[in-house]
Design a protein around this motif. Structure first.
Motif, mmCIF file in Angstrom:
data_model
loop_
_atom_site.group_PDB
_atom_site.id
_atom_site.type_symbol
_atom_site.label_atom_id
_atom_site.label_comp_id
_atom_site.label_asym_id
_atom_site.label_seq_id
_atom_site.Cartn_x
_atom_site.Cartn_y
_atom_site.Cartn_z
ATOM 1 N N GLU A 26 1.055 -1.250 0.115
ATOM 2 C CA GLU A 26 -0.013 0.093 0.049
ATOM 3 C C GLU A 26 0.863 1.396 -0.141
ATOM 4 O O GLU A 26 1.924 1.262 0.735
ATOM 5 N N VAL A 27 0.651 2.262 -0.611
ATOM 6 C CA VAL A 27 1.193 3.581 -0.615
ATOM 7 C C VAL A 27 0.203 4.620 -0.249
ATOM 8 O O VAL A 27 -0.988 4.627 -0.527
ATOM 9 N N VAL A 28 0.776 5.562 0.436
ATOM 10 C CA VAL A 28 -0.030 6.531 0.905
ATOM 11 C C VAL A 28 0.329 7.719 0.185
ATOM 12 O O VAL A 28 1.460 8.453 0.202
ATOM 13 N N TYR A 29 -0.840 8.603 -0.330
ATOM 14 C CA TYR A 29 -0.679 9.826 -0.720
ATOM 15 C C TYR A 29 -1.162 10.946 0.114
ATOM 16 O O TYR A 29 -2.250 10.851 0.722
ATOM 17 N N GLY A 30 -0.216 11.858 0.150
ATOM 18 C CA GLY A 30 -0.524 13.154 0.913
ATOM 19 C C GLY A 30 0.343 13.024 2.221
ATOM 20 O O GLY A 30 1.101 12.230 2.535
ATOM 21 N N PRO A 31 0.199 14.048 2.922
ATOM 22 C CA PRO A 31 0.074 15.576 2.412
ATOM 23 C C PRO A 31 1.519 16.113 2.141
ATOM 24 O O PRO A 31 2.551 15.147 2.267
ATOM 25 N N PRO A 32 1.709 16.988 1.199
ATOM 26 C CA PRO A 32 0.862 18.230 1.211
ATOM 27 C C PRO A 32 -0.097 18.225 0.081
ATOM 28 O O PRO A 32 -0.700 19.202 0.033
ATOM 29 N N PHE A 33 -0.257 16.909 -0.743
ATOM 30 C CA PHE A 33 -1.205 16.679 -1.642
ATOM 31 C C PHE A 33 -0.991 17.528 -2.838
ATOM 32 O O PHE A 33 -0.552 17.063 -4.138
ATOM 33 N N GLY A 34 -1.000 18.801 -2.994
ATOM 34 C CA GLY A 34 -0.897 19.453 -3.880
ATOM 35 C C GLY A 34 -1.239 20.973 -3.911
ATOM 36 O O GLY A 34 -1.833 21.319 -2.558
ATOM 37 N N VAL A 35 -1.447 21.842 -4.590
ATOM 38 C CA VAL A 35 -1.696 23.413 -4.334
ATOM 39 C C VAL A 35 -3.302 23.394 -4.001
ATOM 40 O O VAL A 35 -3.443 24.097 -3.027
ATOM 41 N N ASP A 36 -3.972 22.807 -4.888
ATOM 42 C CA ASP A 36 -5.567 22.627 -4.502
ATOM 43 C C ASP A 36 -5.798 21.142 -3.842
ATOM 44 O O ASP A 36 -5.748 20.197 -4.688
ATOM 45 N N GLU A 37 -5.866 21.062 -2.678
ATOM 46 C CA GLU A 37 -5.953 19.932 -1.980
ATOM 47 C C GLU A 37 -6.889 18.781 -2.618
ATOM 48 O O GLU A 37 -6.736 17.585 -3.156
ATOM 49 N N ALA A 38 -8.182 19.437 -2.913
ATOM 50 C CA ALA A 38 -9.425 18.310 -3.124
ATOM 51 C C ALA A 38 -9.239 17.994 -4.544
ATOM 52 O O ALA A 38 -9.266 16.918 -4.981
ATOM 53 N N GLU A 39 -8.873 19.057 -5.326
ATOM 54 C CA GLU A 39 -8.572 18.761 -6.849
ATOM 55 C C GLU A 39 -7.463 17.826 -7.058
ATOM 56 O O GLU A 39 -7.564 16.821 -7.825
ATOM 57 N N SER A 40 -6.447 17.988 -6.273
ATOM 58 C CA SER A 40 -5.232 17.100 -6.400
ATOM 59 C C SER A 40 -5.538 15.747 -6.143
ATOM 60 O O SER A 40 -5.278 14.593 -6.746
ATOM 61 N N ILE A 41 -6.512 15.413 -5.150
ATOM 62 C CA ILE A 41 -6.750 14.110 -4.546
ATOM 63 C C ILE A 41 -7.775 13.449 -5.857
ATOM 64 O O ILE A 41 -7.322 12.203 -6.136
ATOM 65 N N ILE A 42 -8.454 14.293 -6.218
ATOM 66 C CA ILE A 42 -9.339 13.782 -7.632
ATOM 67 C C ILE A 42 -8.452 13.323 -8.908
ATOM 68 O O ILE A 42 -8.747 12.252 -9.216
ATOM 69 N N LYS A 43 -7.377 14.314 -8.963
ATOM 70 C CA LYS A 43 -6.689 14.020 -10.186
ATOM 71 C C LYS A 43 -5.732 12.530 -9.958
ATOM 72 O O LYS A 43 -5.693 11.783 -10.974
ATOM 73 N N VAL A 44 -5.393 12.381 -8.854
ATOM 74 C CA VAL A 44 -4.328 11.490 -8.546
ATOM 75 C C VAL A 44 -5.323 10.114 -8.643
ATOM 76 O O VAL A 44 -4.816 9.034 -9.122
ATOM 77 N N ALA A 45 -6.580 10.338 -8.154
ATOM 78 C CA ALA A 45 -7.233 8.854 -8.162
ATOM 79 C C ALA A 45 -7.789 8.718 -9.493
ATOM 80 O O ALA A 45 -7.718 7.455 -9.827
ATOM 81 N N GLU A 46 -8.089 9.484 -10.197
ATOM 82 C CA GLU A 46 -8.532 9.403 -11.916
ATOM 83 C C GLU A 46 -7.080 8.793 -12.568
ATOM 84 O O GLU A 46 -7.350 7.892 -13.114
ATOM 85 N N ALA A 47 -6.134 9.258 -12.016
ATOM 86 C CA ALA A 47 -4.503 8.813 -12.809
ATOM 87 C C ALA A 47 -4.622 7.206 -12.299
ATOM 88 O O ALA A 47 -4.025 6.371 -12.989
ATOM 89 N N TRP A 48 -4.620 6.817 -11.290
ATOM 90 C CA TRP A 48 -4.663 5.599 -10.499
ATOM 91 C C TRP A 48 -5.452 4.840 -11.313
ATOM 92 O O TRP A 48 -5.111 3.537 -11.723
ATOM 93 N N LYS A 49 -6.603 5.208 -11.463
ATOM 94 C CA LYS A 49 -7.770 4.265 -11.975
ATOM 95 C C LYS A 49 -7.101 3.973 -13.468
ATOM 96 O O LYS A 49 -7.287 2.812 -14.018
ATOM 97 N N ARG A 50 -6.795 5.100 -14.249
ATOM 98 C CA ARG A 50 -6.206 4.795 -15.621
ATOM 99 C C ARG A 50 -4.937 3.695 -15.780
ATOM 100 O O ARG A 50 -5.015 2.992 -16.493
ATOM 101 N N ILE A 51 -4.043 4.140 -14.792
ATOM 102 C CA ILE A 51 -2.710 3.185 -14.749
ATOM 103 C C ILE A 51 -3.066 1.651 -14.199
ATOM 104 O O ILE A 51 -2.712 0.962 -14.902
#
Lengths: 325, 305
Positions: free
Chosen positions: A300-325
């Motif tokens: 398991e790998v843990v994402y965060g903090p600091p996440f990104g400049v916009d936390e919520a948006e960063s979390i959504i983008k990483v989740a989408e990329a994870w799904k794609r990969i």
């Protein structure tokens, strides 16, 4: 490999709720909550709130066995397991030595204390009447009033090689943090410990939690440098010596931190240190870097903090990329 | 102006969590003012239980305690309260005190060896106050008291929760409180309770456990003053020798246990409450096992203001 998300116990309510709302529960597996010993927040209460506001697993990563006594950790964890109906995971460790010292907490015999704590926790959760005497504890026919049906997974959040070996012997999982080039050595130590008692590395859930930051612009890495400076100041030199980071450079950084504060120390964080201590880049880069840890048996790998400049948006983008990969 | 009497339910945190939460929701609906979540080394961790109660309720005040500073550092208590209030609003209070001596012994703490316990409690109260103020919170801090030593220092707290059930015992305590006078000190009665419409023997049995815990946790001087010392000291010794209460519970005389519990039908309760009120009691907390019966908890609606 599973993707988790990490926050700390000092996170404010609204921010925590915003993060929990951003989480795609089909992608993320667990919310880890690190204990900020220097902030006035109860990690167990934060975990309880989180369990009641997500369907994911929730883990404490970690609480110090020297900060609270074993019966308190046992009953808090049992309560959380009940709140979460079996979704709670308990991370224990020695804790930040500087913080513990500043609070007057003595840290003695970490290896035997960790072994003792894990053993006692399981006996207490099984409903045993426990009598046990050591330099830290004196339990006399102690038991919890109510039986707990779930055996709570115990994760060790430790860094030293001997403690990692112990994790391999007795824990259900281990939370690793530190320089990337040290992680491989750390997993080897866990494996050694496991093999000592006829277990295999597959029996232990290996979690890696490093700061992660989604960013497309270099200027945003300034806040990451501050985080790295802070972490390097508290990372034992024995751990750093197992990585590519030059120990002498870290000593200079520590002096700068003591004399000029975090900004002065952050200015000394070079790219080598940054690359070793933090995952950053766009969402695809981050996911690929995290997934690359699979080759060293990370589960398991843990994402965060600091996440990104916009936390919520960063979390959504990483989740989408994870799904794609 | 005289304040209305406030009522609460004490939960022992060894019931099923779901039952505690559902009872709390029901108590809020019935208009009770407080849920007090007990804490001891063998019970569930009260701040977590408090959060589960707070998650499902919105108005009812939630008390933590009694929390013993012998197992909770002041910063743990502060951290729990700050986190709870950050998450659920400012409806939390805390009660501190030495804790149940027999339970503490199970985790290696011998209360009799703690030097100047009253001073420790006063210092912890001040630390809690200062810590919470630093974070911008103001919380009522109660002391749990039974014997003279702790009653005498009650004036340093916002309120005192008396571990007595009988008006005559409460009167003795209130006289001491009055002699050390503090205006505006809240006086609560916190007692094992079983208020019923129809008496259920299984609940009565649980009341005996709860009442015996209080009786055998009382100091020798308290038991001597109440005239129970000779009849209870053998049982106290058994606990000190690590026997468990259930091994000899049936041998403890009923008449003693009833002195430490409110066990009555609803109509009789009104008279007891009016006695408490006359003595200056401002809060009555019906402790375990009252919470266990929904039907019996419903008898707590419409109590006199």
């Amino acid at each position: 490999m599973m993707l988790d998300i990490g926050v700390t116990s000092s996170i404010q309510r609204d921010r925590l709720i915003s993060i929990l709302r951003s989480i795609d529960e089909n992608v993320f597996h667990c919310v880890w909550i690190g204990e900020d010993l220097d902030k006035p927040y109860d990690v167990f209460v934060k975990a309880s709130f989180t369990l009641m506001n997500t369907y994911l697993n929730v883990g404490i990563g970690i609480t110090s066995i020297f900060f609270r006594d074993t019966p308190t950790i046992a009953r808090a964890a049992a309560s959380l397991s009940e709140v979460g109906r079996g979704r709670f995971r308990l991370g224990i460790g020695v804790g930040g030595l500087q913080h513990l010292r500043s609070m007057g907490v003595k840290v003695e015999k970490p290896i035997s204390s960790m072994r003792e704590t894990a053993t006692l926790l399981r006996r207490i959760w099984r409903g045993e009447i426990v009598s046990h005497r050591s330099s830290r504890l004196n339990l006399r026919r102690y038991s919890l009033c109510c039986p707990y049906s779930h055996m709570i997974p115990i994760f060790f959040g430790v860094r030293g090689l001997r403690l990692l070996e112990l994790a391999g012997e007795v824990s259900d999982g281990v939370i690793l943090s530190g320089p990337k080039t040290y992680l491989e050595e750390a997993v080897c130590a866990v494996r050694r410990g496991a093999e000592k008692v006829n277990r295999s590395i597959e029996d232990i859930c290996v979690v890696v939690w490093l700061p992660t930051m989604l960013t497309l612009e270099r200027k945003h890495l300034e806040s990451a440098r501050r985080i790295v400076a802070f972490i390097l100041a508290d990372t034992p030199l024995s751990i750093l010596s197992l990585s590519r980071i030059r120990v002498d450079d870290v000593l200079i950084l520590r002096r700068a931190l003591a004399e000029g504060g975090l900004d002065a120390a952050a200015r000394l964080v070079d790219d080598e240190m940054l690359n070793e201590m933090i995952f950053y880049g766009d969402a695809g880069d981050i996911c690929n870097s995290l997934l690359s840890l699979e080759r060293i048996h990370v589960d398991e790998v843990v994402y965060g903090p600091p996440f990104g400049v916009d936390e919520a948006e960063s979390i959504i983008k990483v989740a989408e990329a994870w799904k794609r990969i | 102006m005289e304040e209305d009497m406030k009522y609460g339910l004490g939960v022992n945190a060894d019931e099923r969590l779901q039952d505690i939460v559902e009872s709390s929701v029901e108590m809020e609906r019935l208009g009770l003012h407080y849920i007090w979540v007990a804490d001891s080394p063998s019970l569930r961790y009260s701040p977590v239980i408090a959060s589960a109660v707070a998650e499902r309720t919105s108005k009812i005040r939630i008390g933590l305690g009694l929390l013993s500073p012998l197992i909770h550092r002041p910063n743990h208590i502060i951290n729990s309260l700050v986190t709870l209030m950050d998450l659920y609003g400012e409806r939390f209070e805390v009660c501190i005190g030495p804790g149940d001596i027999n339970q503490l012994r199970r985790v290696g703490i011998d209360v009799s060896t703690v030097k100047s316990l009253p001073n420790l409690l006063i210092r912890v109260r001040e630390e809690i106050d200062a810590g919470l103020r630093r974070e911008g919170f103001n919380v009522k801090v109660w002391i749990g008291a039974q014997g003279r030593r702790l009653l005498e220092i009650s004036r340093f707290f916002d309120g005192v929760l008396l571990n007595y059930a009988r008006p005559k015992h409460v009167e003795w305590a209130v006289n001491i409180l009055n002699s050390y006078g503090k205006d505006g000190l809240y006086v609560g009665v916190y007692a094992p309770s079983y208020i019923y419409k129809v008496r259920d023997e299984s609940l009565y049995k649980l009341l005996r456990v709860s009442s015996a815990t209080v009786a055998l946790g009382a100091s020798d001087s308290t038991l001597k003053r109440l005239g129970f010392y000779e009849r209870l000291r053998g049982f106290k010794r058994l606990l000190a020798e690590d026997s468990r209460l259930e091994d000899f519970l049936d041998e403890i005389p009923d008449d003693i246990l009833e002195e430490f519990a409110i066990c009555t039908c609803r109509s009789e309760l009104t008279r007891i409450i009016s006695d408490f009120k006359r003595l200056g009691v401002t809060h009555v907390i019906f402790s375990y096992p009252q919470v266990l019966s929904w039907e019996n908890s419903a008898v707590l609606s419409g109590l006199p203001a």
